[in-house]
Design a protein around this motif. Structure first.
Motif, PDB file in Angstrom:
ATOM      1  N   TRP A 124     -13.165  -6.908   4.205  1.00 44.61           N
ATOM      2  CA  TRP A 124     -12.189  -7.893   3.711  1.00 44.61           C
ATOM      3  C   TRP A 124     -11.683  -7.503   2.322  1.00 44.61           C
ATOM      4  N   PHE A 125     -12.585  -7.013   1.467  1.00 41.48           N
ATOM      5  CA  PHE A 125     -12.170  -6.579   0.134  1.00 41.48           C
ATOM      6  C   PHE A 125     -11.181  -5.426   0.237  1.00 41.48           C
ATOM      7  N   GLU A 126     -11.463  -4.483   1.130  1.00 42.06           N
ATOM      8  CA  GLU A 126     -10.556  -3.352   1.302  1.00 42.06           C
ATOM      9  C   GLU A 126      -9.207  -3.812   1.846  1.00 42.06           C
ATOM     10  N   ALA A 127      -9.223  -4.739   2.799  1.00 34.78           N
ATOM     11  CA  ALA A 127      -7.968  -5.247   3.358  1.00 34.78           C
ATOM     12  C   ALA A 127      -7.154  -5.968   2.293  1.00 34.78           C
ATOM     13  N   CYS A 128      -7.796  -6.781   1.480  1.00 33.37           N
ATOM     14  CA  CYS A 128      -7.080  -7.488   0.406  1.00 33.37           C
ATOM     15  C   CYS A 128      -6.573  -6.524  -0.656  1.00 33.37           C
ATOM     16  N   SER A 129      -7.352  -5.488  -0.951  1.00 33.87           N
ATOM     17  CA  SER A 129      -6.898  -4.487  -1.918  1.00 33.87           C
ATOM     18  C   SER A 129      -5.668  -3.754  -1.408  1.00 33.87           C
ATOM     19  N   ASN A 130      -5.697  -3.396  -0.125  1.00 33.44           N
ATOM     20  CA  ASN A 130      -4.530  -2.724   0.463  1.00 33.44           C
ATOM     21  C   ASN A 130      -3.319  -3.654   0.483  1.00 33.44           C
ATOM     22  N   LEU A 131      -3.543  -4.904   0.807  1.00 36.08           N
ATOM     23  CA  LEU A 131      -2.451  -5.874   0.819  1.00 36.08           C
ATOM     24  C   LEU A 131      -1.832  -5.999  -0.572  1.00 36.08           C
ATOM     25  N   THR A 132      -2.685  -6.100  -1.574  1.00 30.61           N
ATOM     26  CA  THR A 132      -2.184  -6.213  -2.945  1.00 30.61           C
ATOM     27  C   THR A 132      -1.416  -4.956  -3.350  1.00 30.61           C
TER      28      THR A 132
END
Length: 85
Positions: free
Chosen positions: A54-62
């Motif tokens: 989830w952290f990686e997905a949110c980082s990519n989204l940002t």
């Protein structure tokens, strides 16, 4: 004399049965505790992996939304898509 030996054997037999029962129950309890401990740590590991994903997905989204918003800074549609995700 035979009555004394009979009482002694009954007492000895009860002690042996009690001891064997306790050994078996202790082994079963130890086995169950070990399995529960293993399942607990497996669950904790999976939760940590999920958190990392989830952290990686949110980082990519940002990261990608900053690039998209710099291209079209006034696009309300871009901001709406980021909020929905």
């Amino acid at each position: 004399q035979y009555e004394v030996e009979l009482v002694s054997m009954q007492s000895f037999s009860a002690n042996v049965v009690w001891s064997v029962t306790m050994v078996v129950l202790s082994m079963l309890l130890g086995f169950r505790t070990n399995k529960a401990y293993s399942r607990f740590w497996e669950g904790i590991t999976l939760v940590n992996q999920m958190s990392a994903e989830w952290f990686e997905a949110c980082s990519n989204l940002t990261a990608f939304s900053k690039a998209a918003s710099s291209k079209f800074p006034d696009s309300a549609d871009t901001r709406r898509r980021v909020r929905i995700f």
